[in-house]
Write an enzyme that holds these catalytic residues in place. Structure first.
Site, PDB file in Angstrom:
ATOM      1  N   HIS A 188     -44.116 -30.211  -0.252  1.00 19.06           N
ATOM      2  CA  HIS A 188     -44.649 -28.965  -0.831  1.00 19.06           C
ATOM      3  C   HIS A 188     -45.523 -29.360  -2.010  1.00 19.06           C
ATOM      4  CE1 HIS A 188     -41.143 -26.109   0.540  1.00 19.06           C
ATOM      5  NE2 HIS A 188     -42.239 -25.811   1.203  1.00 19.06           N
ATOM      6  N   ASP A 190     -45.731 -28.099  -4.889  1.00 20.89           N
ATOM      7  CA  ASP A 190     -45.062 -28.073  -6.206  1.00 20.89           C
ATOM      8  C   ASP A 190     -44.127 -29.267  -6.428  1.00 20.89           C
ATOM      9  OD1 ASP A 190     -42.812 -27.398  -4.712  1.00 20.89           O
ATOM     10  OD2 ASP A 190     -42.439 -25.483  -5.730  1.00 20.89           O
ATOM     11  N   CYS A 284     -38.815 -25.410  -7.909  1.00 21.99           N
ATOM     12  CA  CYS A 284     -38.434 -24.807  -6.616  1.00 21.99           C
ATOM     13  C   CYS A 284     -37.412 -23.696  -6.784  1.00 21.99           C
ATOM     14  CB  CYS A 284     -37.822 -25.843  -5.688  1.00 21.99           C
ATOM     15  SG  CYS A 284     -38.810 -27.289  -5.372  1.00 21.99           S
TER      16      CYS A 284
HETATM   17  N1  ARG Z   1     -34.547 -27.749   1.427  1.00 20.15           N
HETATM   18  C1  ARG Z   1     -35.688 -26.949   1.087  1.00 20.15           C
HETATM   19  C2  ARG Z   1     -36.755 -27.107   2.139  1.00 20.15           C
HETATM   20  O1  ARG Z   1     -36.888 -28.172   2.678  1.00 20.15           O
HETATM   21  C3  ARG Z   1     -36.202 -27.325  -0.269  1.00 20.15           C
HETATM   22  C4  ARG Z   1     -37.295 -26.430  -0.757  1.00 20.15           C
HETATM   23  C5  ARG Z   1     -37.907 -26.877  -2.050  1.00 20.15           C
HETATM   24  N2  ARG Z   1     -38.814 -25.911  -2.556  1.00 20.15           N
HETATM   25  C6  ARG Z   1     -39.979 -26.163  -3.106  1.00 20.15           C
HETATM   26  N3  ARG Z   1     -40.647 -25.176  -3.612  1.00 20.15           N
HETATM   27  N4  ARG Z   1     -40.517 -27.358  -3.112  1.00 20.15           N
HETATM   28  O2  ARG Z   1     -37.477 -26.185   2.452  1.00 20.15           O
END
Ligand code: ARG
Length: 292
Positions: A188, A190, A284
């Site tokens: 991601h 972020d 997150c």
């Molecule tokens: N386990 C979640 C996924 O893989 C973690 C999400 C993390 N969120 C973020 N905004 N980076 O989707």
């Protein structure tokens, strides 16, 4: 409480002196009642199935909430059973002004969250802008507002689709820069990129392809760009919540903290080991609701 507040000089520009600024930020969070690693959809989760220390995750989440609550109003969405990643509210959607775009999750394991987040937006004064059915988009995990210029940074490659940046441009009528993510650990935007007040940026260049690195270099002045090394990237130093020139994050080297202080930011280390096992850090776990 094990929040470690890094000692830092009070910024000389006065930004750090006002405890509560006029436009207090509002942040959406979701308590970790049902948090866990029950499936694997990113490399951080590998080997962590069923291995979350629940009591510790609750303490860590409470610490983050309390730290952030000193600078923003926290709003909660009710956690739902069998949706262990719902704690990561950054993925609820993206908010701009009083309009939201709800996420379309790539993996079925998270698609069940969509209706709860949609309902929350609709019941809390954020009409949903229509988003194309066939485009995956994981909200503020992959779309971040620049804090120095009217601009949306839009990441794609693992979760959100390559066509998401153009859809952002159409819906929000702001310039958008699409960035291709190439390192699966930083799936991601972020996780490896954090725009900061005054147009500063912390980011991990290795998470992007060369063309995207060039776009970043062309749009952010060198003195405002803080490239972090792998050591910081893997402790999610870029997965930071920035509020009133305070930067809340899971961990950062002394060198990075020093660079941030030199730019008048105060790093605040909030350990989040249990959430890191699921591939998420401070940013997150939060969604900013007052964005313009
Ligand atoms: N386990 C979640 C996924 O893989 C973690 C999400 C993390 N969120 C973020 N905004 N980076 O989707």
């Amino acid at each position: 409480m094990n929040i470690h507040v890094a000692t830092a000089p009070v910024p000389q520009n006065g930004a750090g002196t006002a405890a509560v600024p006029n436009s207090r930020q509002k942040i959406l969070m979701c308590a970790p009642d049902h948090f866990g690693v029950n499936y694997v959809i990113n490399p951080w989760m590998l080997g962590n199935r069923g291995r979350i220390n629940h009591a510790l995750s609750v303490r860590q989440w409470n610490n983050l909430r309390d730290a952030v609550a000193a600078h923003a109003e926290i709003t909660l969405i009710e956690p739902q059973p069998n949706l262990p990643d719902m704690v990561f509210t950054a993925n609820a959607g993206m908010v701009l002004g009083n309009v939201a775009v709800a996420s379309r999750f790539r993996y079925s394991a998270r698609q069940g969250e969509e209706r709860f987040f949609c309902q929350w937006f609709e019941h809390n004064g954020f009409p949903l802008a229509p988003w194309p059915e066939d485009i995956f988009f994981e909200g503020a995990g992959d779309a971040l507002l620049d804090r120095g210029q009217p601009l949306i940074w839009s990441g794609f490659g693992f979760r959100s689709d390559e066509t998401a940046p153009a859809a952002h441009e159409r819906i929000f009528k702001l310039p958008v820069i699409g960035l291709r993510l190439v390192n699966p650990r930083f799936y991601h935007l972020d996780t490896c990129f954090c725009p900061l007040e005054g147009g500063y940026l912390i980011y991990y260049p290795e998470a992007f392809d060369a063309a995207s690195r060039a776009k970043i270099a062309a749009s952010v002045a060198p003195e405002k760009r803080v490239a972090v090394a792998k050591e910081d990237a893997v402790q999610y130093a870029c997965n930071a919540v920035d509020l009133d020139r305070h930067i809340f994050l899971n961990g950062a080297s002394e060198e990075l903290q020093e660079k941030l202080r030199a730019a008048s930011f105060t790093p605040v280390i909030v350990p989040l080991s249990e959430f890191m096992r699921a591939g998420g850090g401070a940013k997150c776990l939060t969604l900013k609701l007052k964005e313009s």
